[in-house]
Design a protein around this motif. Structure first.
Motif, PDB file in Angstrom:
ATOM      1  N   ILE A 107      52.992  30.170  44.098  1.00  0.00           N
ATOM      2  CA  ILE A 107      51.760  30.048  43.312  1.00  0.00           C
ATOM      3  C   ILE A 107      50.788  31.153  43.731  1.00  0.00           C
ATOM      4  O   ILE A 107      50.110  31.749  42.895  1.00  0.00           O
ATOM      5  CB  ILE A 107      51.108  28.652  43.508  1.00  0.00           C
ATOM      6  N   GLU A 108      50.753  31.458  45.020  1.00  0.00           N
ATOM      7  CA  GLU A 108      49.859  32.502  45.527  1.00  0.00           C
ATOM      8  C   GLU A 108      50.204  33.861  44.905  1.00  0.00           C
ATOM      9  O   GLU A 108      49.314  34.606  44.474  1.00  0.00           O
ATOM     10  CB  GLU A 108      49.954  32.595  47.048  1.00  0.00           C
ATOM     11  N   THR A 109      51.496  34.179  44.822  1.00  0.00           N
ATOM     12  CA  THR A 109      51.927  35.445  44.225  1.00  0.00           C
ATOM     13  C   THR A 109      51.523  35.505  42.755  1.00  0.00           C
ATOM     14  O   THR A 109      51.012  36.529  42.273  1.00  0.00           O
ATOM     15  CB  THR A 109      53.452  35.615  44.362  1.00  0.00           C
ATOM     16  N   LEU A 110      51.750  34.409  42.026  1.00  0.00           N
ATOM     17  CA  LEU A 110      51.365  34.381  40.613  1.00  0.00           C
ATOM     18  C   LEU A 110      49.857  34.500  40.448  1.00  0.00           C
ATOM     19  O   LEU A 110      49.377  35.229  39.578  1.00  0.00           O
ATOM     20  CB  LEU A 110      51.876  33.098  39.949  1.00  0.00           C
TER      21      LEU A 110
ATOM     22  N   THR B  11      42.432  29.751  30.890  1.00  0.00           N
ATOM     23  CA  THR B  11      43.229  28.559  30.567  1.00  0.00           C
ATOM     24  C   THR B  11      44.671  28.752  31.028  1.00  0.00           C
ATOM     25  O   THR B  11      45.278  27.856  31.612  1.00  0.00           O
ATOM     26  CB  THR B  11      43.192  28.273  29.049  1.00  0.00           C
ATOM     27  N   PHE B  12      45.213  29.934  30.763  1.00  0.00           N
ATOM     28  CA  PHE B  12      46.568  30.239  31.198  1.00  0.00           C
ATOM     29  C   PHE B  12      46.652  30.185  32.727  1.00  0.00           C
ATOM     30  O   PHE B  12      47.567  29.578  33.284  1.00  0.00           O
ATOM     31  CB  PHE B  12      47.015  31.608  30.688  1.00  0.00           C
ATOM     32  N   ALA B  13      45.695  30.813  33.411  1.00  0.00           N
ATOM     33  CA  ALA B  13      45.695  30.838  34.876  1.00  0.00           C
ATOM     34  C   ALA B  13      45.558  29.431  35.447  1.00  0.00           C
ATOM     35  O   ALA B  13      46.202  29.091  36.436  1.00  0.00           O
ATOM     36  CB  ALA B  13      44.570  31.736  35.388  1.00  0.00           C
TER      37      ALA B  13
ATOM     38  N   ASP C  91      47.765  35.966  42.514  1.00  0.00           N
ATOM     39  CA  ASP C  91      47.402  37.346  42.840  1.00  0.00           C
ATOM     40  C   ASP C  91      47.726  38.285  41.681  1.00  0.00           C
ATOM     41  O   ASP C  91      46.939  39.179  41.351  1.00  0.00           O
ATOM     42  CB  ASP C  91      48.120  37.814  44.115  1.00  0.00           C
ATOM     43  N   SER C  92      48.886  38.082  41.061  1.00  0.00           N
ATOM     44  CA  SER C  92      49.287  38.922  39.923  1.00  0.00           C
ATOM     45  C   SER C  92      48.336  38.738  38.748  1.00  0.00           C
ATOM     46  O   SER C  92      47.942  39.709  38.092  1.00  0.00           O
ATOM     47  CB  SER C  92      50.712  38.582  39.498  1.00  0.00           C
TER      48      SER C  92
ATOM     49  N   ILE D 193      41.187  41.802  36.598  1.00  0.00           N
ATOM     50  CA  ILE D 193      40.162  42.756  37.035  1.00  0.00           C
ATOM     51  C   ILE D 193      40.466  44.217  36.721  1.00  0.00           C
ATOM     52  O   ILE D 193      39.569  45.047  36.715  1.00  0.00           O
ATOM     53  CB  ILE D 193      39.861  42.616  38.542  1.00  0.00           C
ATOM     54  N   THR D 194      41.718  44.552  36.441  1.00  0.00           N
ATOM     55  CA  THR D 194      42.093  45.953  36.270  1.00  0.00           C
ATOM     56  C   THR D 194      41.632  46.505  34.922  1.00  0.00           C
ATOM     57  O   THR D 194      41.856  45.912  33.880  1.00  0.00           O
ATOM     58  CB  THR D 194      43.616  46.126  36.420  1.00  0.00           C
TER      59      THR D 194
END
Length: 159
Positions: A78-81, A32-34, A83-84, A90-91
């Motif tokens: 947006i792409e950087t966010l 939801t946040f993403a 990716d972060s 996944i980590t």
């Protein structure tokens, strides 16, 4: 081998819940946040700040300080966010913690709603030489809400 000591502040080895790790953010909450990124960077950062200060005794002050720090930064893409957020999704570093032989100081706000203090408790136990200091009244940004206390802890730890 070049690192003698390590300090970790408001962190977790695994941010999102897994079947064998219930101390993270629920996957649905994370998604939801993403998904909120579609509302734009500023909205997402505003929401992230509110999550960081939730529960802090000095929430208004901490939120103001965090907002102020973002005002001086270029707006991330947006792409950087995305990716972060994907790295957080996944980590899972739990399996690597036993190999960290250095002394590790884990500093965590007892009222952290983003990364529950129970995650920090497990983190410090999984580290062979880990020690947890839980800061009363602080949430996810103890270095903002309790800067003198955090600085003193770091100074003592690093000598």
């Amino acid at each position: 081998h070049q690192v003698e000591r390590l300090a970790l502040i408001a962190t977790t080895p695994c941010f999102v819940q897994r079947s064998n790790w219930r101390f993270g953010l629920a996957p649905e909450e994370f998604d939801t946040f993403a998904a909120g990124l579609r509302g734009g960077c500023k909205t997402t950062i505003k929401r992230f700040i509110s999550l960081q200060v939730q529960g802090d005794e000095n929430a208004k002050y901490v939120a103001q300080q965090l907002r102020s720090s973002f005002e001086h930064c270029a707006e991330p893409s947006i792409e950087t966010l995305n990716d972060s957020l994907n790295v957080l999704r996944i980590t899972d570093l739990r399996g690597d913690l036993a190999a960290i032989g250095q002394h590790v100081l884990v500093i965590h706000g007892e009222r952290d709603m983003l990364v529950p203090v129970v995650a920090a408790e497990h983190l410090s136990r999984l580290l062979p030489r880990g020690r947890l200091v839980s800061l009363r009244g602080a949430a996810h940004a103890p270095f903002v809400s309790e800067p003198d206390r955090v600085a003193n802890l770091l100074q003592e730890f690093f000598g």
